[in-house]
Design an enzyme around this catalytic site. Structure first.
Site, PDB file in Angstrom:
ATOM      1  N   ASP A 164      -0.986 -34.684 -15.573  1.00 21.12           N
ATOM      2  CA  ASP A 164      -0.480 -35.931 -16.152  1.00 21.12           C
ATOM      3  C   ASP A 164       1.029 -35.862 -16.404  1.00 21.12           C
ATOM      4  OD1 ASP A 164      -3.253 -35.472 -16.657  1.00 21.12           O
ATOM      5  OD2 ASP A 164      -3.274 -37.067 -18.147  1.00 21.12           O
ATOM      6  N   HIS A 219       2.566 -39.194 -17.459  1.00 19.26           N
ATOM      7  CA  HIS A 219       2.558 -40.214 -18.520  1.00 19.26           C
ATOM      8  C   HIS A 219       3.936 -40.762 -18.895  1.00 19.26           C
ATOM      9  CE1 HIS A 219      -1.531 -40.946 -19.645  1.00 19.26           C
ATOM     10  NE2 HIS A 219      -1.809 -39.653 -19.753  1.00 19.26           N
ATOM     11  N   ASP A 243      -2.543 -40.245 -13.824  1.00 20.23           N
ATOM     12  CA  ASP A 243      -1.917 -40.577 -15.108  1.00 20.23           C
ATOM     13  C   ASP A 243      -0.401 -40.419 -15.042  1.00 20.23           C
ATOM     14  OD1 ASP A 243      -4.424 -41.171 -16.018  1.00 20.23           O
ATOM     15  OD2 ASP A 243      -4.307 -39.942 -17.817  1.00 20.23           O
ATOM     16  N   ASP A 273       1.875 -45.095 -18.562  1.00 20.54           N
ATOM     17  CA  ASP A 273       1.362 -45.331 -19.918  1.00 20.54           C
ATOM     18  C   ASP A 273       1.838 -44.240 -20.877  1.00 20.54           C
ATOM     19  OD1 ASP A 273       0.037 -47.720 -19.463  1.00 20.54           O
ATOM     20  OD2 ASP A 273      -1.906 -46.787 -19.095  1.00 20.54           O
ATOM     21  N   ARG A 274       1.796 -44.592 -22.157  1.00 23.55           N
ATOM     22  CA  ARG A 274       2.220 -43.706 -23.255  1.00 23.55           C
ATOM     23  C   ARG A 274       3.744 -43.537 -23.271  1.00 23.55           C
ATOM     24  NH1 ARG A 274      -1.854 -42.915 -26.982  1.00 23.55           N
ATOM     25  NH2 ARG A 274      -3.837 -42.539 -25.936  1.00 23.55           N
ATOM     26  N   ASN A 279      -7.265 -42.157 -14.784  1.00 18.66           N
ATOM     27  CA  ASN A 279      -7.888 -43.246 -15.533  1.00 18.66           C
ATOM     28  C   ASN A 279      -6.847 -44.228 -16.092  1.00 18.66           C
ATOM     29  OD1 ASN A 279      -7.280 -40.966 -17.405  1.00 18.66           O
ATOM     30  ND2 ASN A 279      -8.032 -42.377 -18.966  1.00 18.66           N
ATOM     31  N   HIS A 280      -5.567 -43.818 -16.113  1.00 23.84           N
ATOM     32  CA  HIS A 280      -4.524 -44.739 -16.584  1.00 23.84           C
ATOM     33  C   HIS A 280      -3.900 -45.561 -15.451  1.00 23.84           C
ATOM     34  CE1 HIS A 280      -3.949 -44.236 -20.952  1.00 23.84           C
ATOM     35  NE2 HIS A 280      -4.626 -43.126 -20.739  1.00 23.84           N
ATOM     36  N   HIS A 295      -8.747 -36.145 -11.062  1.00 22.56           N
ATOM     37  CA  HIS A 295      -8.098 -36.314 -12.357  1.00 22.56           C
ATOM     38  C   HIS A 295      -9.016 -35.920 -13.510  1.00 22.56           C
ATOM     39  CE1 HIS A 295      -5.442 -37.762 -15.431  1.00 22.56           C
ATOM     40  NE2 HIS A 295      -6.451 -38.435 -15.972  1.00 22.56           N
ATOM     41  N   ARG A 355     -14.836 -39.306 -25.210  1.00 22.08           N
ATOM     42  CA  ARG A 355     -13.978 -40.465 -24.940  1.00 22.08           C
ATOM     43  C   ARG A 355     -14.730 -41.787 -24.967  1.00 22.08           C
ATOM     44  NH1 ARG A 355      -9.218 -38.414 -22.341  1.00 22.08           N
ATOM     45  NH2 ARG A 355      -9.487 -36.265 -21.666  1.00 22.08           N
ATOM     46  N   HIS A 408      -6.082 -34.623 -17.164  1.00 26.01           N
ATOM     47  CA  HIS A 408      -6.783 -35.547 -18.070  1.00 26.01           C
ATOM     48  C   HIS A 408      -6.793 -35.132 -19.536  1.00 26.01           C
ATOM     49  CE1 HIS A 408      -9.487 -38.872 -18.819  1.00 26.01           C
ATOM     50  NE2 HIS A 408     -10.596 -38.174 -18.883  1.00 26.01           N
TER      51      HIS A 408
END
Length: 491
Positions: A234, A236, A263, A266-267, A295-296, A344, A392, A419
């Site tokens: 990730d 991010h 990923d 995001d964030r 997943n993002h 991922h 999750r 992840h």
């Protein structure tokens, strides 16, 4: 003062309550220090002594939210309300958990409860209105989608006639093509917090969509004995840490291949810069620069965790729609030398899934709530055998026996996945058969973790781990573009 009976049972209960309060205070201290793992540990111990305290469940729920264990957070918020149905923070927590999981209607119901009980609570009313807006927007999008086959944004673009203004002095594609010179100029341009011209951004997106759409859902590559590949987890939206990876490990090239394992966005608040850089390198080195979906790279996550807001702030809503289309074409898994499988999230909710099943996945869509596509993006390993409900709230957790059976059936040596934040940037579990790599150091400016990347060489496929620490970045906080409902406070 509590009444003390002859056998002292009431005294023990009082002492147990006092001990639980001390543990809660200890947990609160860790929470304030952003040490969420220890906070969870001591909230749990407090609950073991006093399992009928709604506050303990609610506090642990917030700690779980901070560690992205949305399923556990939802369970704790629900438990708090079972203990005390009038505990308003429980409704807040449950709504936030459901929002994080994209369950907007369920969240709206809880926000309605809070507003009804606290009609003068401005924060509650704002969250109710924001959630209501999302629910209506989703209903509208479903109505449009059912009316006609969704047309691509590409069909409505006239990129050739987009004008690059004279006062724009930034990088431009050369004859419409990405070059190494362009990539270096663009990375420096982004480093100075400048915006790539929208025409160039659209050119990259349209071209990379074409490249990705021709790939299979399971990409299979072969490394020669003398070749190596670098696998990153990730990122991010942490653009300055991405630049640091390239500084430490060399720029991507046909002789220095990379695989970025989902990923990307995001964030972090430089997601546009990260993804355009990665897409640019994919165009420059299509056979030696690999990207897998996380997943993002999905609409629900982007709506909540900042990417949609960031694209709209820096460009337009139309450009976000094009990003969404491109993300749907990202491959879901990659197999190296028929021996190492990279994805991922992780393995599957059921035994018997084969590589052939992965090849057959129709990936050009938003991921479903269950099944192999969902699992590839969302699942996590666990230390105990078997499977359990996901922390999750999506997919599952799988044990070493599940990993062993999958590898044996598919004649593989091990899996590499991402992840999850890891303190050291990586983790080796399931007797070396399941490796996690995470490449966003000091995740969200608060986790204090190292980042890592992996070298795999064709000669032996033995993973070599390389760690690195976070580098300074401009004073733009993570989640700056996130939905206001995800701006979590210590409520």
């Amino acid at each position: 003062m509590a009444y003390i009976s002859e056998n002292g049972s009431e005294k023990k209960m009082a002492e147990g309550g006092n001990d639980a309060e001390l543990l809660k205070e200890k947990a609160n201290k860790y929470f304030k220090e952003k040490d969420y793992e220890n906070a969870i540990k001591y909230y749990t111990e407090a609950l073991e002594l006093n399992p009928s305290n709604a506050i303990y469940y609610s506090n642990r729920s917030l700690a779980y939210l901070r560690t992205e264990c949305y399923g556990y957070a939802l369970a704790d918020a629900t438990k708090a309300l079972e203990v005390d149905k009038n505990y308003i923070k429980g409704y807040y927590r449950r709504a936030t958990s459901n929002m994080a999981l994209g369950k907007f209607k369920a969240a709206l119901k809880d926000y309605e409860t809070v507003v009804r009980v606290r009609p003068n609570d401005k924060d509650a009313r704002m969250k109710y209105q924001e959630c209501n807006k999302i629910v209506k927007q989703k209903a509208f999008e479903r109505a449009i989608a059912s009316d006609e086959t969704k047309k691509s944004v590409v069909d409505s673009l006239d990129i050739e006639n987009m004008t690059i203004e004279d006062d724009y002095t930034g990088p431009k594609l050369e004859d419409g093509k990405v070059t190494l010179k362009f990539m270096k100029e663009m990375m420096d341009w982004f480093k100075d917090q400048k915006k790539l011209h929208r025409k160039c951004a659209y050119q990259i997106l349209v071209q990379v969509k074409d490249v990705l759409s021709k790939l299979p859902s399971l990409v299979e590559i072969t490394l020669k004995e003398t070749e190596k590949i670098t696998i990153c987890g990730d990122t991010h939206g942490q653009y300055y840490d991405l630049l640091n990876i390239f500084k430490l490990n060399g720029l991507p090239s046909d002789t220095n291949p990379y695989l970025f394992n989902g990923d990307f966005v995001d964030r972090g608040s430089f997601s546009v810069e990260v993804i355009l850089t990665l897409f640019g390198f994919k165009l420059l080195y299509p056979n030696n620069f690999h990207l897998l979906r996380g997943n993002h790279e999905t609409d629900n996550m982007n709506q909540m965790y900042g990417f949609e807001g960031e694209v709209k702030a820096k460009y337009t809503a139309q450009m976000f729609q094009l990003f969404s289309e491109v993300f749907q074409w990202l491959p879901l898994a990659q197999c190296i030398n028929n021996k190492v499988l990279v994805m991922h999230g992780g393995l599957f909710s059921e035994d018997g899934v084969t590589l052939e099943d992965l090849r057959k996945i129709d990936r050009n869509r938003q991921p479903p709530d269950s099944g192999p596509m969902c699992d590839l993006l969302w699942s996590d390993p666990q230390p105990q055998n078997g499977r359990s409900i996901s922390k999750r709230g999506v997919s599952c957790q799988f044990g070493p026996d599940v990993t062993e059976r999958f590898l044996e059936q598919n004649k593989l040596d091990f899996i590499v996945r991402s992840h999850e934040v890891k303190a050291e940037g990586y983790e080796v579990t399931h007797s070396g058969k399941c490796i996690t790599v995470f490449s966003a150091p000091n995740y969200c400016d608060q986790m204090g973790n190292k980042g890592a990347y992996i070298h795999l060489r064709g000669s032996d496929l033995k993973p070599e781990f390389h760690q690195f620490t976070a580098v300074p970045h401009p004073n733009v906080k993570p989640m700056a573009y996130a939905n206001t409902l995800m701006q979590l406070g210590m409520m």
